[in-house]
Design a protein around this motif. Structure first.
Motif, PDB file in Angstrom:
ATOM      1  N   LYS A  28      -3.246  11.072  -0.110  1.00  0.00           N
ATOM      2  CA  LYS A  28      -2.034  10.320  -0.457  1.00  0.00           C
ATOM      3  C   LYS A  28      -2.381   9.132  -1.342  1.00  0.00           C
ATOM      4  O   LYS A  28      -1.730   8.910  -2.384  1.00  0.00           O
ATOM      5  CB  LYS A  28      -1.335   9.843   0.817  1.00  0.00           C
ATOM      6  N   ASN A  29      -3.373   8.357  -0.953  1.00  0.00           N
ATOM      7  CA  ASN A  29      -3.749   7.189  -1.747  1.00  0.00           C
ATOM      8  C   ASN A  29      -4.362   7.593  -3.086  1.00  0.00           C
ATOM      9  O   ASN A  29      -4.159   6.915  -4.096  1.00  0.00           O
ATOM     10  CB  ASN A  29      -4.720   6.311  -0.964  1.00  0.00           C
ATOM     11  N   ALA A  30      -5.121   8.687  -3.092  1.00  0.00           N
ATOM     12  CA  ALA A  30      -5.696   9.166  -4.349  1.00  0.00           C
ATOM     13  C   ALA A  30      -4.589   9.527  -5.329  1.00  0.00           C
ATOM     14  O   ALA A  30      -4.649   9.171  -6.522  1.00  0.00           O
ATOM     15  CB  ALA A  30      -6.587  10.374  -4.091  1.00  0.00           C
ATOM     16  N   PHE A  31      -3.564  10.219  -4.846  1.00  0.00           N
ATOM     17  CA  PHE A  31      -2.444  10.592  -5.712  1.00  0.00           C
ATOM     18  C   PHE A  31      -1.671   9.361  -6.177  1.00  0.00           C
ATOM     19  O   PHE A  31      -1.176   9.315  -7.308  1.00  0.00           O
ATOM     20  CB  PHE A  31      -1.514  11.566  -4.991  1.00  0.00           C
ATOM     21  N   GLU A  32      -1.569   8.348  -5.323  1.00  0.00           N
ATOM     22  CA  GLU A  32      -0.906   7.102  -5.733  1.00  0.00           C
ATOM     23  C   GLU A  32      -1.673   6.434  -6.865  1.00  0.00           C
ATOM     24  O   GLU A  32      -1.075   5.919  -7.819  1.00  0.00           O
ATOM     25  CB  GLU A  32      -0.780   6.154  -4.536  1.00  0.00           C
ATOM     26  N   ILE A  33      -3.005   6.434  -6.769  1.00  0.00           N
ATOM     27  CA  ILE A  33      -3.841   5.850  -7.825  1.00  0.00           C
ATOM     28  C   ILE A  33      -3.669   6.621  -9.132  1.00  0.00           C
ATOM     29  O   ILE A  33      -3.454   6.026 -10.195  1.00  0.00           O
ATOM     30  CB  ILE A  33      -5.325   5.850  -7.381  1.00  0.00           C
ATOM     31  N   LEU A  34      -3.743   7.945  -9.049  1.00  0.00           N
ATOM     32  CA  LEU A  34      -3.631   8.765 -10.258  1.00  0.00           C
ATOM     33  C   LEU A  34      -2.236   8.649 -10.875  1.00  0.00           C
ATOM     34  O   LEU A  34      -2.094   8.563 -12.106  1.00  0.00           O
ATOM     35  CB  LEU A  34      -3.939  10.228  -9.914  1.00  0.00           C
ATOM     36  N   ASN A  35      -1.215   8.624 -10.045  1.00  0.00           N
ATOM     37  CA  ASN A  35       0.147   8.518 -10.558  1.00  0.00           C
ATOM     38  C   ASN A  35       0.397   7.156 -11.191  1.00  0.00           C
ATOM     39  O   ASN A  35       1.023   7.061 -12.266  1.00  0.00           O
ATOM     40  CB  ASN A  35       1.151   8.756  -9.433  1.00  0.00           C
ATOM     41  N   GLU A  36      -0.089   6.111 -10.561  1.00  0.00           N
ATOM     42  CA  GLU A  36       0.066   4.765 -11.119  1.00  0.00           C
ATOM     43  C   GLU A  36      -0.638   4.662 -12.465  1.00  0.00           C
ATOM     44  O   GLU A  36      -0.151   4.004 -13.398  1.00  0.00           O
ATOM     45  CB  GLU A  36      -0.487   3.724 -10.150  1.00  0.00           C
TER      46      GLU A  36
END
Length: 327
Positions: A34-42
């Motif tokens: 979840k946090n990895a996807f938040e980083i990539l999306n941001e």
């Protein structure tokens, strides 16, 4: 976000990319999906179009997460990965089959038909000089398995060896205010050859954020703990090769150089971008909150010529003597 071309006849990359070592989660605090996807999306929302990873980051976890993330994100994102430190090939077991196998696995993890940029991952100078590995890369490029190839290097010597390969697309280097040797020893040569420059460790493992003090502690499995003296790999990959306590003192001194309205991060990233030979910088991020501040460096005004000269003098007079490891 501004863009630059990565090498002659290459592709456009955002001036600020994203280093994805931490997403692999095999050092420091593990970053969940979840946090990895938040980083990539941001990163994408802030104009980042270039992700840098490697087959060994989390034993493939970084590539896998990126591959899952980009499935529905279109083709605007360019991904660079690496070969040379995994699959039991380092330091002297490099074969064409091992390279091919690694590329196939990376393509599957990344959900791509071909790798945008495959980089040799800090392989020994002897293997670079032998040159066979570059011929294997050329074959893979002709076959459409990779689009471009480059090399992540540890020293000026290795960079100059790689620049003898006329179809080299890029060099990935350690370059920051605390590690300025490349300004005259490698960047002009790369620019003349039309080879792009990817800058890793732009913040010297966090020293150039100005947030550490001599009592700052890192997790046992954080390279800023176990590799601060080069016990696991090249000491230059941690704190730019500076002893931690020295780096903290130098960072504190640098704070007085920040222009009005600039943070330490702003000045450090802008300093790199003000060298036109640089194509992109790839700071890592352990939280999506870091992304916006890093990306903002692309639209900051250039540092003054006077400040650039002062930072060069600061390095010459106070920093260079403390750098350890191959450089």
């Amino acid at each position: 976000m501004k863009t630059r071309e990565l090498g002659k006849n290459g592709f456009d990359v955002s001036e600020v990319g994203l280093g994805c070592w931490q997403i692999g989660g095999n050092w420091g605090n593990e970053i969940d999906k979840k946090n990895a996807f938040e980083i990539l999306n941001e990163a994408i929302e802030n104009g980042v179009t270039f992700f840098d990873t490697a087959d060994v980051y989390g034993d493939g976890r970084s590539e896998t997460l990126i591959g899952e993330f980009i499935k529905d994100k279109g083709s605007n994102i360019k991904i660079a990965t690496k070969f040379g430190r995994g699959a039991n090939v380092f330091p002297d077991q490099y074969t064409e089959k091992a390279l091919r196998d690694s590329v196939e696995v990376s393509c599957r993890r990344l959900n791509v038909e071909a790798i945008d940029l495959l980089q040799l991952h800090c392989i020994p100078s002897e293997a670079l000089l032998k040159g066979d590995i570059f011929n294997w890369l050329r074959t893979l490029k002709k076959e459409g398995k990779i689009c471009h190839f480059g090399a992540s290097i540890e020293s000026v010597e290795q960079g100059l060896i790689c620049l003898e390969q006329e179809d080299l697309q890029s060099l990935q280097v350690i370059y920051n205010i605390f590690r300025q040797k490349l300004t005259s020893a490698l960047l002009p040569q790369a620019k003349e050859k039309g080879v792009g420059i990817i800058v890793r460790l732009p913040l010297a493992s966090g020293l150039l954020t100005g947030k550490f003090n001599k009592d700052t502690q890192f997790l046992e499995n954080d390279h800023r703990n176990f590799n601060r003296d080069g016990d696991a790999f090249n000491v230059g990959e941690t704190f730019a090769g500076l002893p931690f306590e020295v780096g903290v003192k130098l960072s504190d001194q640098l704070k007085s150089y920040c222009p009005d309205g600039f943070s330490m991060v702003d000045m450090a990233l802008r300093w790199i971008l003000d060298h036109e030979a640089v194509s992109t910088i790839i700071p890592g991020a352990s939280s999506h909150k870091h992304i916006h501040n890093n990306a903002a460096a692309s639209n900051l005004p250039p540092l003054s010529d006077e400040l650039m000269a002062e930072l060069k003098a600061f390095y010459d007079n106070h920093v260079h003597q403390h750098i350890r490891g191959v450089y």
